[in-house]
Design a protein around this motif. Structure first.
Motif, mmCIF file in Angstrom:
data_model
loop_
_atom_site.group_PDB
_atom_site.id
_atom_site.type_symbol
_atom_site.label_atom_id
_atom_site.label_comp_id
_atom_site.label_asym_id
_atom_site.label_seq_id
_atom_site.Cartn_x
_atom_site.Cartn_y
_atom_site.Cartn_z
ATOM 1 N N UNK A 41 0.828 -1.210 0.000
ATOM 2 C CA UNK A 41 0.000 0.000 0.000
ATOM 3 C C UNK A 41 0.863 1.262 0.000
ATOM 4 N N UNK A 42 1.920 1.265 0.789
ATOM 5 C CA UNK A 42 2.792 2.445 0.846
ATOM 6 C C UNK A 42 3.532 2.637 -0.479
ATOM 7 N N UNK A 43 4.002 1.551 -1.080
ATOM 8 C CA UNK A 43 4.650 1.647 -2.394
ATOM 9 C C UNK A 43 3.687 2.240 -3.413
ATOM 10 N N UNK A 44 2.469 1.712 -3.461
ATOM 11 C CA UNK A 44 1.510 2.181 -4.448
ATOM 12 C C UNK A 44 1.087 3.624 -4.193
ATOM 13 N N UNK A 100 12.424 -6.762 -6.335
ATOM 14 C CA UNK A 100 11.040 -6.963 -6.772
ATOM 15 C C UNK A 100 10.232 -7.865 -5.858
ATOM 16 N N UNK A 101 10.873 -8.726 -5.081
ATOM 17 C CA UNK A 101 10.145 -9.656 -4.213
ATOM 18 C C UNK A 101 9.734 -9.046 -2.881
ATOM 19 N N UNK A 102 10.152 -7.816 -2.624
ATOM 20 C CA UNK A 102 9.861 -7.164 -1.349
ATOM 21 C C UNK A 102 9.410 -5.732 -1.613
ATOM 22 N N UNK A 103 8.633 -5.198 -0.708
ATOM 23 C CA UNK A 103 8.132 -3.832 -0.899
ATOM 24 C C UNK A 103 9.000 -2.790 -0.213
ATOM 25 N N UNK A 104 10.127 -3.189 0.322
ATOM 26 C CA UNK A 104 11.020 -2.239 0.959
ATOM 27 C C UNK A 104 11.641 -1.337 -0.108
ATOM 28 N N UNK A 105 11.546 -0.036 0.139
ATOM 29 C CA UNK A 105 12.090 0.913 -0.821
ATOM 30 C C UNK A 105 12.025 2.314 -0.279
#
Length: 156
Positions: free
Chosen positions: A10-13, A116-121
């Motif tokens: 959700x935070x990435x999007x 790509x396998x994780x939403x950490x960014x």
């Protein structure tokens, strides 16, 4: 603005939607397959249409466009409507090991995932210096690509 870390879908999007809404001139995107980008959603379609109506240009690179072809009919319609402003490319086999993901807008805003396998960014806005490394990487990746999606190829 300061750099914003994220670690959920959700935070990435949300950060990506903010970036797309701010973009005016250029969007450069790289992701292995765009599975988590919601390029086929109504809200992303509206943001991209507004960007393209304003004369912006989109360059998109993936390892494979199969997900977009299968799961993002709105994006395919967008490509049909604005094909003159969108260029989709596919990486050569030599780059298939790349697993990060990023979008740079107007050479000043960036949202990137480290894998790509994780939403950490992280997202960084109004920070041209933060975009330079990814822009250079994008140019290198772009040089090793072939033509990808086209509206006429997908049967639209």
């Amino acid at each position: 603005m300061e750099r914003q870390a994220f670690d959920t879908r959700a935070a990435f999007q949300a950060q990506l939607a903010l970036l797309l809404g701010r973009a005016r001139v250029s969007l450069r995107m790289f992701d292995p397959d765009y599975a988590d980008w919601q390029l086929g959603s109504a809200s992303t379609d509206a943001l991209l249409r507004a960007f393209l109506r304003g004369g912006g240009s989109l360059q998109l690179v993936a390892h494979s466009n199969a997900r977009l072809e299968r799961d993002a009919p709105r994006f395919l319609r967008l490509l049909q409507d604005y094909g003159h402003l969108i260029e989709c490319r596919v990486t050569n086999r030599s780059l298939r090991h790349l697993t990060d993901s990023f979008c740079v807008a107007d050479e000043r805003d960036i949202v990137r995932r480290f894998h790509r396998d994780f939403f950490r960014g992280e997202a960084d806005f109004d920070a041209p210096s933060s975009t330079q490394t990814c822009l250079e990487r994008f140019e290198g990746i772009w040089a090793e690509t072939t033509a990808g999606l086209h509206a006429n190829v997908t049967g639209l």
